[in-house]
Design a protein around this motif. Structure first.
Motif, PDB file in Angstrom:
ATOM      1  N   VAL A  32       0.856  -1.194   0.000  1.00 12.62           N
ATOM      2  CA  VAL A  32       0.000   0.000   0.000  1.00 12.62           C
ATOM      3  C   VAL A  32       0.886   1.236   0.000  1.00 12.62           C
ATOM      4  CG1 VAL A  32      -1.941  -1.111   1.164  1.00 12.62           C
ATOM      5  CG2 VAL A  32      -0.199   0.054   2.520  1.00 12.62           C
ATOM      6  N   ARG A  33       0.337   2.317  -0.498  1.00 13.72           N
ATOM      7  CA  ARG A  33       1.058   3.587  -0.458  1.00 13.72           C
ATOM      8  C   ARG A  33       0.034   4.696  -0.363  1.00 13.72           C
ATOM      9  NH1 ARG A  33       3.309   3.837  -6.718  1.00 13.72           N
ATOM     10  NH2 ARG A  33       1.319   3.455  -7.738  1.00 13.72           N
ATOM     11  N   GLU A  34       0.479   5.832   0.104  1.00 12.51           N
ATOM     12  CA  GLU A  34      -0.436   6.963   0.175  1.00 12.51           C
ATOM     13  C   GLU A  34      -0.864   7.334  -1.234  1.00 12.51           C
ATOM     14  OE1 GLU A  34       0.110  10.535   2.531  1.00 12.51           O
ATOM     15  OE2 GLU A  34       1.529   9.380   3.773  1.00 12.51           O
ATOM     16  N   ALA A  35      -2.144   7.689  -1.373  1.00 15.14           N
ATOM     17  CA  ALA A  35      -2.654   8.069  -2.688  1.00 15.14           C
ATOM     18  C   ALA A  35      -1.766   9.164  -3.266  1.00 15.14           C
ATOM     19  CB  ALA A  35      -4.092   8.546  -2.559  1.00 15.14           C
ATOM     20  N   GLY A  36      -1.380   8.980  -4.519  1.00 15.84           N
ATOM     21  CA  GLY A  36      -0.560   9.991  -5.182  1.00 15.84           C
ATOM     22  C   GLY A  36       0.929   9.756  -5.048  1.00 15.84           C
ATOM     23  N   ALA A  37       1.347   8.828  -4.163  1.00 17.41           N
ATOM     24  CA  ALA A  37       2.783   8.578  -3.990  1.00 17.41           C
ATOM     25  C   ALA A  37       3.360   7.945  -5.250  1.00 17.41           C
ATOM     26  CB  ALA A  37       3.011   7.659  -2.789  1.00 17.41           C
ATOM     27  N   LYS A  38       4.632   8.227  -5.493  1.00 14.31           N
ATOM     28  CA  LYS A  38       5.280   7.687  -6.697  1.00 14.31           C
ATOM     29  C   LYS A  38       5.927   6.328  -6.418  1.00 14.31           C
ATOM     30  CE  LYS A  38       5.090  11.029  -9.981  1.00 14.31           C
ATOM     31  NZ  LYS A  38       3.681  11.360  -9.586  1.00 14.31           N
ATOM     32  N   GLU A  39       6.526   6.214  -5.219  1.00 18.50           N
ATOM     33  CA  GLU A  39       7.255   4.996  -4.871  1.00 18.50           C
ATOM     34  C   GLU A  39       6.292   3.918  -4.373  1.00 18.50           C
ATOM     35  OE1 GLU A  39      10.755   4.689  -5.051  1.00 18.50           O
ATOM     36  OE2 GLU A  39      10.510   6.548  -6.203  1.00 18.50           O
ATOM     37  N   PHE A  40       6.675   2.674  -4.637  1.00 19.15           N
ATOM     38  CA  PHE A  40       5.890   1.568  -4.088  1.00 19.15           C
ATOM     39  C   PHE A  40       6.217   1.374  -2.617  1.00 19.15           C
ATOM     40  CE2 PHE A  40       6.091  -0.273  -8.565  1.00 19.15           C
ATOM     41  CZ  PHE A  40       4.773   0.054  -8.847  1.00 19.15           C
ATOM     42  N   GLY A  41       5.275   0.887  -1.849  1.00 14.89           N
ATOM     43  CA  GLY A  41       5.540   0.508  -0.461  1.00 14.89           C
ATOM     44  C   GLY A  41       6.214  -0.856  -0.422  1.00 14.89           C
ATOM     45  N   THR A  42       6.528  -1.324   0.795  1.00 13.91           N
ATOM     46  CA  THR A  42       7.109  -2.663   0.953  1.00 13.91           C
ATOM     47  C   THR A  42       6.004  -3.693   0.743  1.00 13.91           C
ATOM     48  OG1 THR A  42       8.645  -1.782   2.547  1.00 13.91           O
ATOM     49  CG2 THR A  42       8.359  -4.179   2.527  1.00 13.91           C
ATOM     50  N   ARG A  43       6.313  -4.720  -0.048  1.00 14.31           N
ATOM     51  CA  ARG A  43       5.249  -5.675  -0.377  1.00 14.31           C
ATOM     52  C   ARG A  43       5.377  -6.961   0.430  1.00 14.31           C
ATOM     53  NH1 ARG A  43       8.906  -6.728  -4.637  1.00 14.31           N
ATOM     54  NH2 ARG A  43       9.487  -8.926  -4.647  1.00 14.31           N
ATOM     55  N   THR A  44       4.255  -7.634   0.528  1.00 15.05           N
ATOM     56  CA  THR A  44       4.251  -8.989   1.076  1.00 15.05           C
ATOM     57  C   THR A  44       3.700  -9.913   0.003  1.00 15.05           C
ATOM     58  OG1 THR A  44       2.013  -8.775   1.930  1.00 15.05           O
ATOM     59  CG2 THR A  44       3.823  -8.206   3.432  1.00 15.05           C
ATOM     60  N   GLU A  45       3.996 -11.197   0.164  1.00 16.56           N
ATOM     61  CA  GLU A  45       3.464 -12.183  -0.770  1.00 16.56           C
ATOM     62  C   GLU A  45       2.532 -13.103   0.003  1.00 16.56           C
ATOM     63  OE1 GLU A  45       6.406 -14.555  -2.772  1.00 16.56           O
ATOM     64  OE2 GLU A  45       4.904 -15.795  -3.767  1.00 16.56           O
ATOM     65  N   MET A  46       1.306 -13.273  -0.517  1.00 13.52           N
ATOM     66  CA  MET A  46       0.308 -14.094   0.170  1.00 13.52           C
ATOM     67  C   MET A  46       0.107 -15.382  -0.610  1.00 13.52           C
ATOM     68  SD  MET A  46      -1.815 -13.448   2.809  1.00 13.52           S
ATOM     69  CE  MET A  46      -2.188 -11.713   2.654  1.00 13.52           C
TER      70      MET A  46
END
Lengths: 480, 481
Positions: free
Chosen positions: A205-219
């Protein structure tokens, strides 16, 4: 005011291919079979055994790649992914890392009404071929684990998307699109419940409008579209809660438990194994030349869009019918085969849309599970159209057709279900019904038109359903 | 004294005599086991011997010969097979504790080809564990001694096969060659050994060491046997994706005495530092024989030879580290006792089941494939491999055959090599380039050192030019006989 968050999702989809034999040996891929009966030295990792590529696997992979607008890697290679686990008999999995067979494709998904765009492209990063592992069975009673290599070496493709999806709806639309394409190709039946299609969800997830990706998890461990939707919602909230409370999202693999509706961490990035990938020296590079690619291209089936326009032109069906029928390749094939046997397209369509879908829904089945033959289906429609049986009987016969693919002609004879058209016999029954129901006769004569319905019903009951209701109606009016 | 005489024949001569009815197949088997009874206790060429089975098989082969169903040049010949080639129903150990009790349910394709031709397999020969070593001293089952001087090693890794042929404990043997493992022991034991072009003999059923380098080949008493056996085992095999379709495998057609105009190049780097003077003079004397027979012999620069050893040990170890992962105690082979936790089971099984040289190469191979090191080691080694191939391509534009020693020295004494593995690796300098480039190479005896230990001459050909090598080797052999 609460912050707005955007969910970013990419998918890794494993699809089990519908080849008759395994990817690197001649063993059967059939389900069932006693443990370790569909095995040989190759798929049990015996010393000195060597893999030989099943060309059909590459052809299916290329077919899926072409259907998803990928570039086909003309010189592709297999790599070994090294890790120790007992379900993996060689302790390396033959897969593709450096030169996967397909790259840089996309599919288009429809967006819900109200969205600014009607369609969205979901990028496909790559598609690669690999072998499935065996199955471990833990026997708690005996306190031991057993391994069954029947699934070892069953061919898979892994379709890796770009992180282009933003909601569970988009994920499901993407998966449905992939499933449709692959089913149309005949490359797999793509059943999530049975594991012939498996999806791992990478989410951040990232704040709306952010350019960078957040840290991801794999489910992992997502066995149905509903589980996928719930897992996405749950993980989105979990990550937002972490961020809002000032904690960091940890890059890790999580396992979804759909009954608890929660996930738990399986392993973090720090625990990630070094797979020591390197090109498999037992398999020469696969060179896909123009002629081979062209042959595969020519064999590509008619996909849904093309089918839709052809149905519109050829069969004169309403769009609603066309959408429902072409939703499943299996259903569309059944439709076409039945029409080819002389049945009227709209009648076939009606049987599929009403009775067939009703039974599927009642039994919790997919259109792929329809098992009756077009010959018997066409025969049933013919019996109905020629009024050999009436519609109530026809529905009963259809149920038997659906369950056991009975021959409707023989079935109707055997069970004596023909409509009785002998007017003498019918007249006797009608006269008897009139005599037994003086009140209804009185009501009808006093202008209660509905009373005739009751009398028709009584007559049909006396005829054990085998009369033509229109003929009964006509005779009743005549005798009243 | 019939038994003594029979052992003097080559494989092809023996089969001739058997087909003429001068010997029975069982005579040959009995003769070999008679020899074994006298010498095997000291030499230890074999890990497994199956006399009853061999005699039963001999009777069956005899029937087929009598019925005229088996007429080929190897019908009735007692063979030894290196213990990394799977033999159905006969244990296949790779000279490792890990596979001490492993009995395959299938035979290697090369073994099947031999058996179709009427060969009788009498047993499995000792080797360096999983073919990792140059002396046969890394075997779990103990060393093999050199029949020419039992204080010395027979070479390796096919040391048991070479020693068995040299000691007449069989008429011919199969070996495998990943970096010189047929040619070097042939040289140390004074027999003929050949590694064919990569892809000529199916690897199906050969327990893999370095898959991209491994080839099966014969160890024999003379060049004719070598050509005939190679002709028999060479085949395109659907079960091996790296096996090639060749139509030119009638190798015995090259058994001709003629080297006139043959262009022979001797790499200067093969005669330089590290080469024992006695070996050098034997090899140069052999070159002189070729010159006298009409060949054009000259020295040239084959660059990159010094990079071959690091490239070889990187690639072979990398492949081995992955190939040997399947030995985990789960499915077959050794399992550490009383261990019920999975990772402990893996660790203990592999710690106890593998010997030190195998562990060393698994660790080396795992290291060069690990993330962060892959490019610097493994990829670089692949690039060196490509450059070596290119250097050979250039050489073969000028020469038909490359001539040189097989090994820098004659057979070392037992116990001298393992204390310094690096020195042992350096001993492979003349043989490993051939595997990296996928070329054919043959080792033939070319004299002895002052101590009576054999010296081997190596002839290397371009891909698919086994016939050129066989013709040159045959010509030399006939000349010096």
């Amino acid at each position: 005011m609460a912050k707005q968050y955007e969910t970013v999702i990419g998918l890794e989809v494993h699809v089990e291919l519908a080849t008759r034999t395994k990817i690197f040996c001649g063993c059967s891929t059939a389900f069932g079979g006693a443990p370790n009966t569909h095995t040989c030295p190759v798929c049990t990792g015996m010393p000195g055994s060597l893999p030989v590529l099943n060309k059909q696997v590459a052809e299916y992979a290329i077919g899926v790649g072409l259907a998803t607008n990928c570039t086909i890697t003309r010189y592709c290679k297999f790599d070994r992914k090294n890790y120790f686990y007992p379900d993996n008999p060689q302790n390396y999995q033959i897969s593709q890392l450096y030169l996967p067979i397909c790259r840089d494709g996309y599919v288009e998904i429809g967006l819900p009404a109200g969205a600014t765009e009607r369609k969205k492209r979901i990028g496909i990063h790559e598609i690669h071929m690999e072998e499935d592992a065996g199955k471990l069975i833990h026997d708690d009673w005996e306190g031991c684990s057993l391994v069954d290599y029947n699934r070892s070496g069953v061919p898979l493709i892994e379709i890796v998307s770009e992180p282009d999806m933003r909601s569970a709806d988009e994920v499901i639309a993407y998966l449905e699109k992939l499933r449709m394409l692959i089913q149309y190709l005949g490359a797999s039946d793509c059943k999530l419940q049975e594991g012939s299609m498996r999806a791992d969800v990478n989410l951040s997830v990232r704040e709306a409008g952010a350019k960078e990706f957040g840290t991801r998890t794999e489910m992992k461990n997502l066995n149905s579209f509903r589980a996928i939707a719930r897992a996405i919602e749950g993980e989105r909230e979990r990550q937002i809660d972490l961020i809002e409370s000032g904690k960091a999202v940890v890059q890790e693999t999580r396992r979804w438990d759909d009954t608890q509706e929660t996930s738990y961490a399986m392993r973090s990035k720090e625990d990630a194994q070094d797979y020591r990938y390197f090109p498999d020296p037992d398999l020469p590079p696969l060179c896909i030349d123009d002629a081979w690619l062209e042959r595969i291209r020519e064999r590509q089936p008619e996909f849904r869009e093309e089918k839709r326009s052809r149905y519109r032109e050829t069969f004169d069906l309403p769009d609603y019918d066309i959408d429902l029928i072409t939703d499943s390749k299996h259903m569309a094939d059944l439709f076409e085969a039945t029409v080819a046997l002389g049945a009227h397209p709209k009648k076939v369509s009606n049987w599929l849309m009403v009775e067939t879908l009703r039974i599927l829904k009642e039994k919790g089945l997919d259109p792929e599970d329809i098992a009756f033959s077009p010959e018997h289906f066409a025969a049933l429609i013919d019996l109905t159209e020629r009024k050999v049986i009436n519609s109530t009987v026809a529905k009963k016969v259809f149920e038997a057709l659906f369950d056991e693919d009975i021959d409707p002609v023989a079935y109707v004879e055997e069970k004596g279900l023909r409509t009785v058209n002998d007017e003498g016999a019918l007249r006797g029954i009608v006269e008897q019904v009139l005599a037994e129901n003086p009140q209804s006769v009185e009501d009808y004569k006093n202008g209660k038109e509905k009373a005739i319905g009751f009398l028709v019903g009584q007559t049909m009951k006396a005829m054990k359903g085998k009369a033509d209701p229109a003929a009964v109606n006509k005779l009743l009016k005549e005798l009243l | 004294m019939v038994n003594r005489d029979i052992l003097d024949y080559t494989a092809v001569e023996l089969s001739e005599k058997i087909k003429k009815g001068e010997f029975r197949v069982t005579d040959a088997v009995e003769a070999v086991f008679g020899q074994i009874a006298g010498t095997e206790e000291e030499l230890h060429c074999y890990v497994t011997l199956e006399k009853d089975r061999a005699l039963a098989r001999a009777a069956g082969v005899q029937e087929q010969i009598d019925a005229g169903a088996l007429t080929g040049p190897l019908a009735g010949v007692p063979f030894a097979v290196k213990d990394n080639l799977c033999t159905r129903g006969m244990r296949t150990t790779c000279s490792s504790k890990m596979l001490e009790n492993f009995v395959p349910a299938y035979s290697a394709e090369a073994v099947l080809k031999l058996e179709e031709a009427g060969a009788v397999i009498i047993g499995k020969t000792n080797m360096d564990e999983f073919a990792m070593g140059s002396t046969t001293e890394t075997s779990y089952f103990g060393v093999t001694r050199n029949p020419r001087n039992t204080a010395h090693v027979p070479g390796g890794s096919s040391g048991g096969s070479a020693a068995a042929v040299a000691a007449r404990e069989c008429f011919a043997a199969l070996g495998s060659d990943t970096g010189g493992s047929i040619r070097q022991p042939a040289s140390y034991c004074g027999v003929v050994g050949m590694k064919p072009t990569y892809g000529t003999v199916s690897r199906y059923g050969l327990v893999a060491y370095g898959s991209s380098l491994d080839q099966i080949g014969p160890l024999t008493k003379d060049v004719r046997d070598c050509a005939v056996i190679l002709e028999t085992i060479a085949s395109h095999d659907e079960k091996d994706s790296t096996s090639m379709r060749r139509t030119d495998t009638d190798f015995s057609s090259a058994l001709k005495e003629d080297v006139k105009g043959l262009r022979i190049g001797i790499p200067k780097d093969y005669l330089g530092r590290g080469l024992d003077p006695e070996v050098k003079s034997a090899v140069l004397a052999a070159a002189e024989v070729f010159r006298e027979k009409g060949a054009v012999v000259e020295e040239f620069d084959l660059s990159l030879a010094e990079y071959a050893i690091p490239a070889y040990y990187t690639i072979a170890a990398a492949e081995a580290s992955s190939n040997l992962e399947r030995f985990d105690g789960i499915k077959y082979g050794y399992r550490a006792p009383e261990t019920d936790e999975l990772h402990l089971l893996y660790k203990r099984t592999r710690s106890q089941g593998f010997g030190p040289e195998v562990k060393r190469r698994i660790m080396l191979g795992s290291f060069v494939l690990s993330s962060g090191y892959y490019d610097a080691y493994y990829l670089k080694a692949l690039r060196v491999k490509a450059l070596i191939k290119k250097a050979f391509d250039q050489a073969f534009a000028k020469y038909d055959v490359i001539l040189g020693p097989v090994a820098p020295t004659t057979a070392p004494k037992l116990g001298e090599s393992l204390s310094d593995p690096l020195k042992m690796y350096l001993g492979d300098i003349y043989t490993i380039s051939v595997n990296l480039a996928g070329l054919p190479g043959i080792s033939i005896p070319c004299g002895e050192d002052a101590g009576g230990l054999p010296v081997g001459l190596q002839l290397i050909g371009d891909c698919f030019r086994e016939k050129t090598l066989i013709q040159a080797a045959y010509t030399y052999e006939q000349e010096v006989k």
